[in-house]
Design a protein around this motif. Structure first.
Motif, PDB file in Angstrom:
ATOM      1  N   CYS A 289       0.629  -1.411   0.122  1.00 37.99           N
ATOM      2  CA  CYS A 289       0.562  -0.005  -0.045  1.00 37.99           C
ATOM      3  C   CYS A 289       0.881   1.473   0.602  1.00 37.99           C
ATOM      4  O   CYS A 289       1.721   1.634   0.289  1.00 37.99           O
ATOM      5  CB  CYS A 289      -0.952   0.242   1.259  1.00 37.99           C
ATOM      6  N   VAL A 334       5.312  -5.943   1.240  1.00 33.04           N
ATOM      7  CA  VAL A 334       6.613  -4.888   0.913  1.00 33.04           C
ATOM      8  C   VAL A 334       5.569  -3.971   1.937  1.00 33.04           C
ATOM      9  O   VAL A 334       4.302  -3.312   2.379  1.00 33.04           O
ATOM     10  CB  VAL A 334       6.790  -3.879   0.371  1.00 33.04           C
ATOM     11  N   THR A 335       5.787  -3.505   3.389  1.00 30.29           N
ATOM     12  CA  THR A 335       5.329  -2.800   3.976  1.00 30.29           C
ATOM     13  C   THR A 335       5.856  -1.967   5.686  1.00 30.29           C
ATOM     14  O   THR A 335       7.465  -3.030   5.717  1.00 30.29           O
ATOM     15  CB  THR A 335       3.600  -3.412   4.997  1.00 30.29           C
ATOM     16  N   ALA A 388       6.919   8.591   5.001  1.00 27.69           N
ATOM     17  CA  ALA A 388       7.706   7.484   5.131  1.00 27.69           C
ATOM     18  C   ALA A 388       8.994   8.183   4.110  1.00 27.69           C
ATOM     19  O   ALA A 388       8.661   8.381   3.197  1.00 27.69           O
ATOM     20  CB  ALA A 388       6.892   6.770   4.451  1.00 27.69           C
ATOM     21  N   GLN A 395      13.578  -0.276   0.997  1.00 29.42           N
ATOM     22  CA  GLN A 395      12.883  -0.833   0.499  1.00 29.42           C
ATOM     23  C   GLN A 395      13.361  -0.850  -0.757  1.00 29.42           C
ATOM     24  O   GLN A 395      13.611  -2.153  -1.604  1.00 29.42           O
ATOM     25  CB  GLN A 395      11.360  -0.021   0.704  1.00 29.42           C
ATOM     26  N   LEU A 472       4.010  11.501  -4.742  1.00 25.83           N
ATOM     27  CA  LEU A 472       2.606  11.218  -2.994  1.00 25.83           C
ATOM     28  C   LEU A 472       3.493  11.660  -2.021  1.00 25.83           C
ATOM     29  O   LEU A 472       2.643  12.323  -0.935  1.00 25.83           O
ATOM     30  CB  LEU A 472       2.993   9.641  -3.027  1.00 25.83           C
ATOM     31  N   LYS A 473       4.483  11.600  -1.732  1.00 24.41           N
ATOM     32  CA  LYS A 473       5.488  12.871  -0.706  1.00 24.41           C
ATOM     33  C   LYS A 473       4.343  14.264  -1.089  1.00 24.41           C
ATOM     34  O   LYS A 473       4.340  14.860   0.931  1.00 24.41           O
ATOM     35  CB  LYS A 473       7.013  12.682  -0.748  1.00 24.41           C
ATOM     36  N   GLU A 476       1.221  14.791   0.167  1.00 17.86           N
ATOM     37  CA  GLU A 476       0.506  14.108   2.075  1.00 17.86           C
ATOM     38  C   GLU A 476       1.322  15.811   2.887  1.00 17.86           C
ATOM     39  O   GLU A 476       0.603  14.813   3.194  1.00 17.86           O
ATOM     40  CB  GLU A 476       1.618  13.012   2.214  1.00 17.86           C
ATOM     41  N   VAL A 593      -1.419   2.046   9.110  1.00 19.30           N
ATOM     42  CA  VAL A 593      -2.980   2.484   8.947  1.00 19.30           C
ATOM     43  C   VAL A 593      -3.278   1.021   9.503  1.00 19.30           C
ATOM     44  O   VAL A 593      -3.140  -0.156   8.490  1.00 19.30           O
ATOM     45  CB  VAL A 593      -3.261   2.824   7.674  1.00 19.30           C
TER      46      VAL A 593
HETATM   47  C1  F6R Z   1       3.378   7.430   3.219  1.00 18.43           C
HETATM   48  C2  F6R Z   1       3.522   6.105   4.016  1.00 18.43           C
HETATM   49  C3  F6R Z   1       1.570   5.267   3.279  1.00 18.43           C
HETATM   50  C4  F6R Z   1       2.208   4.014   4.017  1.00 18.43           C
HETATM   51  C5  F6R Z   1       1.184   3.063   4.024  1.00 18.43           C
HETATM   52  C6  F6R Z   1       1.576   1.752   4.172  1.00 18.43           C
HETATM   53  O1  F6R Z   1       4.358   8.283   3.260  1.00 18.43           O
HETATM   54  O2  F6R Z   1       3.235   6.323   4.315  1.00 18.43           O
HETATM   55  O3  F6R Z   1       1.619   5.541   2.462  1.00 18.43           O
HETATM   56  O4  F6R Z   1       3.529   3.181   2.636  1.00 18.43           O
HETATM   57  O5  F6R Z   1       0.334   3.734   4.915  1.00 18.43           O
HETATM   58  O6  F6R Z   1       2.324   1.683   5.366  1.00 18.43           O
HETATM   59  P1  F6R Z   1       3.227   0.471   6.090  1.00 18.43           P
HETATM   60  O7  F6R Z   1       4.425   0.846   4.234  1.00 18.43           O
HETATM   61  O8  F6R Z   1       3.526   0.418   6.774  1.00 18.43           O
HETATM   62  O9  F6R Z   1       2.519  -1.030   5.018  1.00 18.43           O
END
Ligand code: F6R
Length: 596
Positions: A289, A334-335, A388, A395, A472-473, A476, A593
């Motif tokens: 995501c 990937v998270t 992020a 990543q 996106l950055k 946000e 999230v």
């Molecule tokens: C943007 C950001 C979000 C996360 C998204 C997934 O800067 O941080 O878009 O990338 O909520 O989060 P993760 O990587 O924790 O699964």
């Protein structure tokens, strides 16, 4: 990215250590521990947050001790893996921040000598090495132990019956807080500020002996170093941000170290197969995501180019409800947080579909790491800014490592290519530092973007998804509507939106699509859109057709997303700052999230 604190003086050490640990908690928070010299060596450690653990810690008299707050890298968060570690004699205690790369070989050697290990961590070898070399001088034992290790560290240790704390650093910060008749050692100024604002910064390769009455620093050759303390004028909040205005900027600047830590050990293990699972596969599916999805999109280009493996990318929130095709690709989740609800649900769905699963995450022990067949940790350290940055860059690095691993397995890369790409990957921290050195140039260049309502981010090939991430950055944290687009698609619709009030950020690097990109930029400029171009330093042709240009270092084009990303992060950061936005906590967004 753990927190270290040590105290020696006249007061109750435990009070000072706990205060320091509370202040360091933002650096790591999965477990806490202390060791106090109090009628022998007393040690307490446990898994969990400081606020929960603190009431359970026994009270010990004693005016010397060390403490640690952990952000797991090697070994899951647990009581056993928490620091301090104690040697087999129960006399030496040690805390560490960093990564010991050759810990498996050292562990084997030490176990053969009879040392008994109690944890899964890399750190524990250090305390057993100290035990091996201890002959009445804690400093000499620490120096001898560190001579055996490959890796990075800030380390502090103490020995029962000795009134000294000994410490050393390599690629991890270490400071001494200088009081009157009392001194502290810490990984971070934050931890010493309640005692003193006079600090001594320990430099690369140095070691130090700290007593209540004095501090002696040694260089890497064992010669004494004279250094005057400096006075810190930061507030506590400033100190947590290391002097940066925002966590996001601090984390952007931590990227050279984050990349280095992500690569540590992994590159050498490509050949051995330890870095990524050794499985038969014919296709790869990347699922994620948000920002992690953009990293996965870059990953598709990397894997297809290095390993010639068909690779698809899916949003976790779509994948979990998709019909499936009956195929069972290696499914890579990937998270950064490892807790995103949609990505976790996708991992479960993938396993239901009979797929092998690999998680790429930053959080050791996170839910995803327990629900997939294999895990690769990005080792970026804790990230506090909601947007992020350093977790994204690591990543990307993980994607290169995966590409190299799969390419090696499938023999689509020969040894020379693997060696070449590995060498180039190792230069990434330096190239990222080079971009960071140009931050003030980027800060000026963004003036053309600040008044805009809409901005297009254009790229091609591997830098199409990189521009998605740049857009996106920006949206946000600056609340400007920004759209990433594959430059070749522009003429199929969005060109209708361009005019003098809609700036374009366009990347044209040294790959086979550069000339096409220059063509797309000219099309945009012909519609009066102001263009901020990002290209390889010295690209005069690009400079001639854009309104402002930011140069990135020349690297192999497949690696260009790394320096380009850093430019895009700084663009977003400076635009948001100029607009006075809440950068670290953008409205409506959360760091993790956990709802669908
Ligand atoms: C943007 C950001 C979000 C996360 C998204 C997934 O800067 O941080 O878009 O990338 O909520 O989060 P993760 O990587 O924790 O699964």
């Amino acid at each position: 990215m753990c927190g270290i604190v040590g105290y020696t003086g006249q007061r109750m050490a435990e009070d000072i250590l706990l205060d320091g640990l509370r202040r360091l908690e933002y650096r790591g928070y999965d477990s806490v521990g202390i060791a106090i010299a109090s009628d022998g060596l007393k040690v307490f450690k446990d898994k969990g947050e400081m606020s929960k653990i603190e009431p359970t810690i026994p009270r010990w008299d004693g005016s010397m001790g060390i403490g640690h707050t952990r952000w797991a890298t090697c070994g899951k968060p647990s009581k056993e893996n928490a620091h301090p570690f104690v040697d087999c004699t129960g006399r030496i205690a040690l805390v560490h921040n960093g990564i010991i790369e050759n810990h498996l070989a050292l562990r084997k050697e030490l176990e053969d000598e009879g040392h008994v290990f109690t944890s899964e961590t890399d750190t524990e070898v250090l305390v057993h090495l100290m035990e091996r070399y201890y002959e009445g001088d804690a400093h000499a034992a620490l120096v001898a132990a560190l001579a055996k290790v490959k890796g990075t560290y800030a380390v502090a240790a103490m020995v029962e019956g000795d009134d000294r704390i000994v410490a050393a650093r390599k690629e991890n910060p270490l400071v001494i807080g200088m009081g009157v008749g009392e001194n502290m050692v810490a990984s971070d100024v934050t931890a010493v500020l309640s005692l003193t604002s006079r600090v001594l910064y320990i430099m690369e390769g140095e070691s130090v002996i700290v007593t209540a009455g004095g501090v002696t620093i040694f260089d890497r050759h064992g010669s004494r170093v004279e250094r005057q303390p400096t006075t810190v004028t930061w507030t506590l909040e400033d100190a947590e941000k290391g002097g940066f205005e925002h966590y996001m900027l601090k984390e952007i600047y931590e990227q050279p170290t984050a990349i280095h830590n992500c690569l540590l050990g992994s590159l050498d293990e490509i050949d051995s197969g330890a870095v990524m699972p050794d499985i038969d596969l014919s296709t790869v599916k990347l699922v994620a995501c948000g920002t992690s999805y953009n990293a996965a999109m870059v990953g598709k280009y990397i894997i297809e180019s290095m390993a010639r493996l068909p690779t698809t990318v899916e949003l976790a929130s779509e994948y979990r409800y998709s019909p499936g095709t009956g195929e069972s690709p290696l499914t890579v989740l990937v998270t950064q947080s490892g807790e995103t609800a949609d990505t976790l649900a996708a991992a479960r769905e993938a396993r239901q579909r009979g797929c092998r699963t690999l998680a790429i995450t930053n959080v050791v022990g996170s839910t995803i790491s327990r629900e997939t067949d294999h895990v690769f940790y990005t080792n970026a350290g804790p990230e506090i800014g909601v947007a992020a940055t350093k977790t994204y860059i690591t990543q990307l690095i993980s994607m290169y490592l995966l590409g190299l691993r799969l390419g090696t397995m499938r023999q689509t890369l020969d040894r020379t290519e693997v060696r070449h790409l590995s060498t180039e990957l190792r230069t990434m921290p330096r190239h990222v530092s080079g971009v960071l050195d140009r931050a003030s140039e980027i800060e000026k260049a963004v003036d053309m973007l600040v008044p805009a309502r809409d901005i297009f981010y254009l790229g091609r090939n591997i830098n199409y998804p990189t521009m998605l991430e740049g857009a996106l950055k920006l949206k946000e944290i600056s609340y400007i509507h920004a759209e990433g687009y594959a430059a070749g698609e522009l003429k199929h619709g969005p060109l209708a939106l361009l005019d003098a009030s809609t700036p374009v950020v366009a990347a044209a690097v040294n790959d086979h699509t550069r000339d096409k990109m220059l063509g797309n930029i000219s099309e945009v400029a012909a519609r009066d859109s102001p263009v901020l171009g990002i290209g390889v330093e010295g690209d005069r042709e690009l400079a001639a057709i854009v309104d402002a240009m930011i140069g990135i270092p020349k690297v192999p084009s497949i690696l260009s997303p790394v320096p380009l990303t850093v430019v895009l992060q700084l663009i977003a950061y400076y635009v948001a700052r100029k607009k006075g936005c809440s950068i670290d906590k953008p409205r409506n967004l959360a760091k993790s999230v956990t709802v669908e």
